[in-house]
Design a protein around this motif. Structure first.
Motif, PDB file in Angstrom:
ATOM      1  N   GLU A  81       0.852  -1.188   0.000  1.00 56.04           N
ATOM      2  CA  GLU A  81       0.000   0.000   0.000  1.00 56.04           C
ATOM      3  C   GLU A  81       0.888   1.238   0.000  1.00 56.04           C
ATOM      4  OE1 GLU A  81      -2.753   1.774   3.335  1.00 56.04           O
ATOM      5  OE2 GLU A  81      -3.680  -0.013   2.452  1.00 56.04           O
ATOM      6  N   ILE A  82       1.024   1.836  -1.167  1.00 57.00           N
ATOM      7  CA  ILE A  82       1.855   3.027  -1.299  1.00 57.00           C
ATOM      8  C   ILE A  82       0.931   4.231  -1.466  1.00 57.00           C
ATOM      9  CG2 ILE A  82       3.705   4.138  -2.563  1.00 57.00           C
ATOM     10  CD1 ILE A  82       4.894   1.446  -2.949  1.00 57.00           C
ATOM     11  N   THR A  83       0.863   5.011  -0.410  1.00 57.83           N
ATOM     12  CA  THR A  83       0.021   6.196  -0.370  1.00 57.83           C
ATOM     13  C   THR A  83       0.839   7.433  -0.749  1.00 57.83           C
ATOM     14  OG1 THR A  83       0.578   6.640   1.929  1.00 57.83           O
ATOM     15  CG2 THR A  83      -1.332   5.175   1.526  1.00 57.83           C
ATOM     16  N   PRO A  84       0.170   8.539  -1.037  1.00 58.05           N
ATOM     17  CA  PRO A  84       0.924   9.774  -1.291  1.00 58.05           C
ATOM     18  C   PRO A  84       1.845  10.136  -0.116  1.00 58.05           C
ATOM     19  CG  PRO A  84      -1.318  10.036  -2.058  1.00 58.05           C
ATOM     20  CD  PRO A  84      -1.268   8.711  -1.322  1.00 58.05           C
ATOM     21  N   LEU A  85       1.386   9.942   1.115  1.00 56.15           N
ATOM     22  CA  LEU A  85       2.227  10.242   2.276  1.00 56.15           C
ATOM     23  C   LEU A  85       3.465   9.349   2.297  1.00 56.15           C
ATOM     24  CD1 LEU A  85       2.842  11.687   4.927  1.00 56.15           C
ATOM     25  CD2 LEU A  85       1.409   9.984   6.092  1.00 56.15           C
ATOM     26  N   ARG A  86       3.284   8.081   2.018  1.00 54.95           N
ATOM     27  CA  ARG A  86       4.442   7.182   1.999  1.00 54.95           C
ATOM     28  C   ARG A  86       5.427   7.575   0.892  1.00 54.95           C
ATOM     29  NH1 ARG A  86       1.463   1.485   3.607  1.00 54.95           N
ATOM     30  NH2 ARG A  86       2.010   1.635   5.819  1.00 54.95           N
ATOM     31  N   ALA A  87       4.934   7.973  -0.246  1.00 53.61           N
ATOM     32  CA  ALA A  87       5.824   8.426  -1.316  1.00 53.61           C
ATOM     33  C   ALA A  87       6.597   9.666  -0.868  1.00 53.61           C
ATOM     34  CB  ALA A  87       5.018   8.713  -2.584  1.00 53.61           C
ATOM     35  N   GLN A  88       5.918  10.588  -0.192  1.00 52.28           N
ATOM     36  CA  GLN A  88       6.584  11.799   0.310  1.00 52.28           C
ATOM     37  C   GLN A  88       7.636  11.465   1.355  1.00 52.28           C
ATOM     38  OE1 GLN A  88       3.378  14.249   1.745  1.00 52.28           O
ATOM     39  NE2 GLN A  88       2.617  14.691  -0.308  1.00 52.28           N
ATOM     40  N   TRP A  90       9.239   8.604   1.678  1.00 49.19           N
ATOM     41  CA  TRP A  90      10.332   7.925   0.980  1.00 49.19           C
ATOM     42  C   TRP A  90      11.279   8.956   0.370  1.00 49.19           C
ATOM     43  CZ3 TRP A  90      12.163   7.499  -4.045  1.00 49.19           C
ATOM     44  CH2 TRP A  90      12.969   6.405  -4.319  1.00 49.19           C
ATOM     45  N   LEU A  91      10.705   9.965  -0.285  1.00 52.12           N
ATOM     46  CA  LEU A  91      11.523  11.021  -0.871  1.00 52.12           C
ATOM     47  C   LEU A  91      12.259  11.829   0.186  1.00 52.12           C
ATOM     48  CD1 LEU A  91       9.150  12.283  -3.690  1.00 52.12           C
ATOM     49  CD2 LEU A  91      11.429  11.275  -4.020  1.00 52.12           C
ATOM     50  N   ALA A  92      11.613  12.082   1.317  1.00 52.15           N
ATOM     51  CA  ALA A  92      12.271  12.823   2.397  1.00 52.15           C
ATOM     52  C   ALA A  92      13.470  12.043   2.938  1.00 52.15           C
ATOM     53  CB  ALA A  92      11.280  13.121   3.518  1.00 52.15           C
ATOM     54  N   PHE A 112      19.007  13.596 -10.735  1.00 49.32           N
ATOM     55  CA  PHE A 112      18.786  12.316 -10.054  1.00 49.32           C
ATOM     56  C   PHE A 112      17.550  12.406  -9.157  1.00 49.32           C
ATOM     57  CE2 PHE A 112      21.031   9.219  -6.850  1.00 49.32           C
ATOM     58  CZ  PHE A 112      20.035   8.285  -7.030  1.00 49.32           C
ATOM     59  N   TYR A 113      17.470  13.430  -8.322  1.00 54.15           N
ATOM     60  CA  TYR A 113      16.341  13.565  -7.396  1.00 54.15           C
ATOM     61  C   TYR A 113      15.038  13.804  -8.165  1.00 54.15           C
ATOM     62  CZ  TYR A 113      13.751  14.535  -3.186  1.00 54.15           C
ATOM     63  OH  TYR A 113      12.824  14.472  -2.168  1.00 54.15           O
ATOM     64  N   ASP A 114      15.111  14.561  -9.252  1.00 55.03           N
ATOM     65  CA  ASP A 114      13.925  14.781 -10.080  1.00 55.03           C
ATOM     66  C   ASP A 114      13.396  13.455 -10.615  1.00 55.03           C
ATOM     67  OD1 ASP A 114      12.035  16.553 -11.518  1.00 55.03           O
ATOM     68  OD2 ASP A 114      13.062  15.754 -13.288  1.00 55.03           O
ATOM     69  N   ARG A 115      14.277  12.597 -11.042  1.00 52.65           N
ATOM     70  CA  ARG A 115      13.864  11.278 -11.537  1.00 52.65           C
ATOM     71  C   ARG A 115      13.253  10.448 -10.404  1.00 52.65           C
ATOM     72  NH1 ARG A 115      17.877   8.184 -15.139  1.00 52.65           N
ATOM     73  NH2 ARG A 115      15.965   7.039 -15.522  1.00 52.65           N
ATOM     74  N   LEU A 116      13.803  10.562  -9.208  1.00 58.97           N
ATOM     75  CA  LEU A 116      13.237   9.839  -8.060  1.00 58.97           C
ATOM     76  C   LEU A 116      11.841  10.358  -7.719  1.00 58.97           C
ATOM     77  CD1 LEU A 116      16.369   9.556  -5.745  1.00 58.97           C
ATOM     78  CD2 LEU A 116      15.287   7.717  -7.065  1.00 58.97           C
ATOM     79  N   MET A 117      11.626  11.662  -7.857  1.00 59.12           N
ATOM     80  CA  MET A 117      10.290  12.216  -7.611  1.00 59.12           C
ATOM     81  C   MET A 117       9.290  11.643  -8.603  1.00 59.12           C
ATOM     82  SD  MET A 117      10.805  16.192  -6.386  1.00 59.12           S
ATOM     83  CE  MET A 117      11.230  16.761  -8.004  1.00 59.12           C
ATOM     84  N   ALA A 120       8.536   8.059  -7.472  1.00 57.32           N
ATOM     85  CA  ALA A 120       7.687   8.056  -6.286  1.00 57.32           C
ATOM     86  C   ALA A 120       6.227   8.321  -6.665  1.00 57.32           C
ATOM     87  CB  ALA A 120       8.178   9.078  -5.264  1.00 57.32           C
ATOM     88  N   ALA A 121       6.005   9.257  -7.560  1.00 60.88           N
ATOM     89  CA  ALA A 121       4.644   9.570  -7.984  1.00 60.88           C
ATOM     90  C   ALA A 121       3.999   8.387  -8.704  1.00 60.88           C
ATOM     91  CB  ALA A 121       4.657  10.808  -8.897  1.00 60.88           C
ATOM     92  N   ILE A 122       4.761   7.699  -9.512  1.00 61.28           N
ATOM     93  CA  ILE A 122       4.252   6.550 -10.248  1.00 61.28           C
ATOM     94  C   ILE A 122       3.903   5.395  -9.314  1.00 61.28           C
ATOM     95  CG2 ILE A 122       4.968   4.721 -11.868  1.00 61.28           C
ATOM     96  CD1 ILE A 122       6.565   6.960 -13.335  1.00 61.28           C
TER      97      ILE A 122
END
Length: 128
Positions: A81-88, A90-92, A112-117, A120-122
């Motif tokens: 279960e990957i929620t928007p909060l979990r994606a955020q 993970w990025l943090a 690199f970080y842009d690609r990770l963002m 994460a969104a996907i």
């Protein structure tokens, strides 16, 4: 005219940088109460897969595909279960690992970080 092309993998410092990043990243993930439920199993195996994936993701040798087939990360993460909060979160954790390792000082880290963002969104597959 011949151009000297470097992959993003080479621009960030290659294997050594990936190793440092993964070592700085996973303690944060496992300590994060929002993320830690997603990470079960042997941390060393998870870190090994992440090193292989990031190497390939950044244009280095296709280590991940050689062992596991095409990355297909969205599909591989569907059981979780990957929620928007979990994606955020993970990025943090990744941003903090960039800072800890000094990677944020490298100009290539922005791309690199842009690609990770984007990744994460996907990966988001569940609402909050």
């Amino acid at each position: 005219m011949v151009q000297n092309f470097q992959s993003l993998f080479e621009e960030i410092g290659g294997t050594e940088t990936i190793e440092k990043l993964v070592e700085a990243f996973y303690p944060r993930v496992y300590a994060d109460p929002v993320l830690s439920p997603l990470f079960e199993g042997d941390i060393e195996d998870i870190k090994r897969k992440q090193r292989m994936f990031l190497t390939q993701f950044l244009g280095g040798p296709p280590l991940y595909s050689q062992e596991f087939g095409p990355p297909a990360m969205k599909q591989r993460h569907l059981p979780f279960e990957i929620t928007p909060l979990r994606a955020q979160r993970w990025l943090a954790c990744m941003k903090e690992a960039f800072q800890q390792t000094g990677l944020e000082q490298n100009p290539a880290s922005v791309l690199f970080y842009d690609r990770l963002m984007q990744v994460a969104a996907i990966m988001v597959n569940s609402p909050e």
